[in-house]
Each structure stands twice: as structure tokens, then as C-alpha cells.
Scaffold this active site. Structure first.
Site, PDB file in Angstrom:
ATOM      1  CD  GLU A 126      -2.995  -0.749  -0.107  1.00 40.96           C
ATOM      2  OE1 GLU A 126      -3.117   0.395  -0.555  1.00 40.96           O
ATOM      3  OE2 GLU A 126      -3.584  -1.735  -0.608  1.00 40.96           O
ATOM      4  CE1 TYR A 165      -7.245   3.320  -0.845  1.00 37.58           C
ATOM      5  CE2 TYR A 165      -4.876   3.324  -0.410  1.00 37.58           C
ATOM      6  CZ  TYR A 165      -5.964   2.814  -1.084  1.00 37.58           C
ATOM      7  OH  TYR A 165      -5.793   1.792  -1.965  1.00 37.58           O
ATOM      8  CG  ASP A 188      -7.771   4.940  -4.183  1.00 34.89           C
ATOM      9  OD1 ASP A 188      -8.962   4.810  -4.520  1.00 34.89           O
ATOM     10  OD2 ASP A 188      -6.869   4.210  -4.621  1.00 34.89           O
TER      11      ASP A 188
END
Ligand code: SF4
Length: 366
Positions: A40, A123, A141
Site C-alpha cells: 500500500e 486510506y 482514494d
């Protein structure tokens, strides 16, 4: 279709589609929170295809959070070199050290706890918590914003915090209790593979019948946002100073700045300053190459000059070092300075076919 049925429909269709069409990505083969966290962070503002080899090398070098947290920052930045936005790597390292020292090496399983770690926003926390720990928390996002504004026909400006708040709420109400991580990934996947900004592939989209933007044939008008800022063009100049031992000057950047801890060739924003500095330290100044680099709203044009070192008039600078061209590849150098290093290395390897320079050169104090 009323709101309740629309939600049910979207959940079902998106999950079915995701299971059939999801891409085979290395971080999708694990539920290890550290590896999901790694992916991520790497995927922020970086394309999947670019991230894959970096991710694979990363988990090989640092298979566990402990090994990563223990590693020196220089090694971390070296592995990150080329991915850009180096602040991500520094914050990730800081957060891993915090987890190791204060949480016994256990990555928190709740989104709210994850958000307290350096470099983790809502996020990323939502992605890790939902994928690795199955927590029912949403993600939002750029991809998810685009999909939700299109499906729900939201025409408020997304530059307004109130609109973003509304979208978070929608993302939250859409989430199923079962496998929320899969649902979040389905949304991200749809945005990355079909619901493109300019040419969305609606004919292949599993939720097209309930997409308001598609019904109106106005897909590309969503999301609505303020007029984009124009790019700011910046001209910069860098200097490669080379001595007879096939070494070049290179400078370690101060820890606090954007390039903290990385190595770069000396650079200036004004060409006159480069000319003044170069007249003291080198002769035979010549143009070497021109590089273009995009960074957030900046478009940087970097003119690179090259000169031969002369001893006269030299001044010692704390972070400058001599390093042999052949060992430049071992340093953490950001783009586009890495391109300068690559060009020098290529030239050097071609020339070394004609003569053999000393093999022992490495970083030397200047
Ligand atoms: S129908 Fe088109 S615009 Fe709507 S979500 Fe699907 S791909 Fe995006």
C-alpha cells in the site's frame, strides 16, 4: 432502484466480478499485514507495474517487520531508489521501528490504531485493516472517488472537504460485513482496470446498469473538480565533476529535506551559480545531457554539465564525497540523478573495454 437494493446489487456484482477478473498481484497472495502495508505504501502515486519488482525485492530483503525495522535507513533508501517520493520510505521505516519498539512488533489490527503510525493516512489504514484483519472499514482514494461519483452521479466539487466527507460516508455504507477487504479491493480494481478517467470501458463494467454517469453518457465529466492548477516549470542545473581516477563528486542530502539521506550530484536552481562554482573546481566545462522530470505539480528540466576536476581553488564541503563511477550503482540516488549515474556507468563500462582503471575506488572523504 431504491438505495437499499442498489447497495445490495453493487456489493454482489462487484465481488463476483473481482473474483473472476482480479489481477494476479504478489501482495494478493498474502494476508500478512506487514506485506500488505508494504504494497500500500509503494502503490501510493505509483503504477502497479512499477511496484511489482520493488515489492518482490523488498519482501526478499526484509521478509519480516523486524528485519526492516532493524535495517539502516541507507539500505532502505537504496532499495527504494527509483520509486520516488522518498518520504514514504522514511516514514514507513519510522513506523516499523515504532511498532517493533513500542508494540512488540505486532502491527495494530484496527484502523484507528494504524492511523496513529507515521505515514499512514485514513486510506492506507483502511486498506490494511480491511484486507489483513477483515475490519469493516472503507477506503477512498482517487480510483474509488471516480467510481463513486460516477455511480451515484455526485456532481459536487471533490476539492471541497464536504464532498470528500460525503464520499467516505457512501463508501462506508456500501461495505459488506463479510470480506470487506475483498470489496475494497474490487472497487480499487475497477478503478484501475476499467473505470479510467478518460476512456472508461463501460461496456465491460459489471455495474454499468446502475451507474448514473453511464446512463447519462457523461462518464468523463465525473468527478467534478476545480480547474486544475497549471504545472510549474522549473529549470535546474547539475554538475558532474570527474577526476583522473574515474571518480565523481557526489553529495549526501541533509536528513530533513525532501531528498533526506539520498545522494545527488551538486545542483543549483540558477545556472549562474553553477558556473561560478564550477569555475573554481573544474575546467573544460561542457554540456552532458538534458533530463525531464515530473514531480507533483512541478515539471523539472535538468541541464547537466560536466567538467574535469582541477585542484586549485577547491573548498571542502561537509557532505561531498568522491566516489568511483563503477560504484555509483550501490548508492541510493533519486531519479533523475540516477539517470546521470546510469549514463556515466554506461560510458565507463564502454571505456573500460579500452583500458582498466583502478578497481578499488569507492567512497572517499573529499
Ligand atoms: S459504467 Fe463506466 S463510468 Fe460507470 S462505474 Fe462502470 S466503468 Fe465507471
Amino acid at each position: 432502484m431504491n438505495v437499499f437494493f442498489k447497495r445490495q446489487y453493487l456489493r454482489k456484482k462487484l465481488r463476483q466480478w473481482y473474483h473472476l477478473h482480479k489481477r494476479d498481484l504478489p501482495w494478493r497472495k498474502t494476508l500478512d499485514p506487514y506485506k500488505i502495508w508494504t504494497s500500500e505504501i509503494m502503490l501510493q502515486q505509483t503504477q502497479v507495474a512499477t511496484v511489482i519488482p520493488y515489492y518482490q525485492k523488498w519482501v526478499k530483503t526484509f521478509p519480516k517487520l523486524e528485519t526492516f525495522a532493524k535495517a539502516p535507513l541507507s539500505k532502505v533508501l537504496k532499495l527504494w531508489a527509483g520509486l520516488g517520493y522518498y518520504r514514504r520510505a522514511r516514514m514507513f521505516h519510522k513506523a516499523a521501528q515504532y511498532v517493533k519498539k513500542n508494540l512488540g512488533g505486532k502491527i495494530p489490527g484496527k484502523m484507528e490504531e494504524l492511523r496513529k503510525l507515521p505515514g499512514i493516512g485514513r486510506y492506507t489504514a483502511g486498506a490494511i485493516a480491511s484486507i489483513a484483519y477483515n475490519e469493516t472499514v472503507p477506503v477512498l482514494d482517487g480510483n474509488v472517488i471516480r467510481i463513486l461519483t460516477r455511480i451515484f452521479g455526485i456532481s459536487q466539487n471533490i476539492d471541497r472537504p464536504a464532498t470528500i466527507g460525503k464520499l467516505w460516508k457512501i463508501a462506508e455504507t456500501l461495505l459488506p460485513k463479510k470480506n470487506p477487504g475483498d470489496f475494497n479491493q474490487a472497487l480499487m480494481e475497477l478503478g484501475a482496470t476499467l473505470c479510467f478517467s478518460l476512456n472508461p470501458e463501460c461496456s465491460r463494467c459489471p455495474v454499468r446498469t446502475s451507474c448514473i454517469a453511464h446512463k447519462k453518457r457523461r462518464e468523463i465529466f465525473y468527478p467534478v473538480r476545480s480547474k486544475r492548477e497549471k504545472y510549474e516549470k522549473i529549470l535546474m542545473t547539475a554538475l558532474v565533476v570527474q577526476n583522473k581516477k574515474l571518480e565523481v563528486f557526489i553529495e549526501k542530502q541533509p536528513e530533513q529535506g525532501r531528498w533526506g539521506g539520498l545522494w545527488m550530484f551538486p545542483f543549483w536552481t540558477r545556472k549562474e551559480d553553477m558556473l561560478r562554482a564550477s569555475s573554481k573546481i573544474c575546467c573544460q566545462l561542457r554540456h552532458f545531457l538534458t533530463l525531464q522530470h515530473a514531480f507533483t505539480k512541478y515539471r523539472i528540466r535538468l541541464e547537466v554539465y560536466r567538467g574535469d576536476f582541477k585542484k586549485k581553488g577547491i573548498q571542502r564541503r561537509r557532505n561531498w564525497r568522491w566516489i568511483s563511477i563503477r560504484t555509483l550503482k550501490d548508492l541510493a540516488i533519486p531519479s533523475p540523478h540516477r539517470k546521470i549515474a546510469e549514463k556515466l556507468s554506461l560510458e565507463n563500462s564502454l571505456e573500460s573495454g579500452l583500458f582498466s582503471p583502478k578497481k578499488t575506488a569507492s567512497v572517499n572523504n573529499f
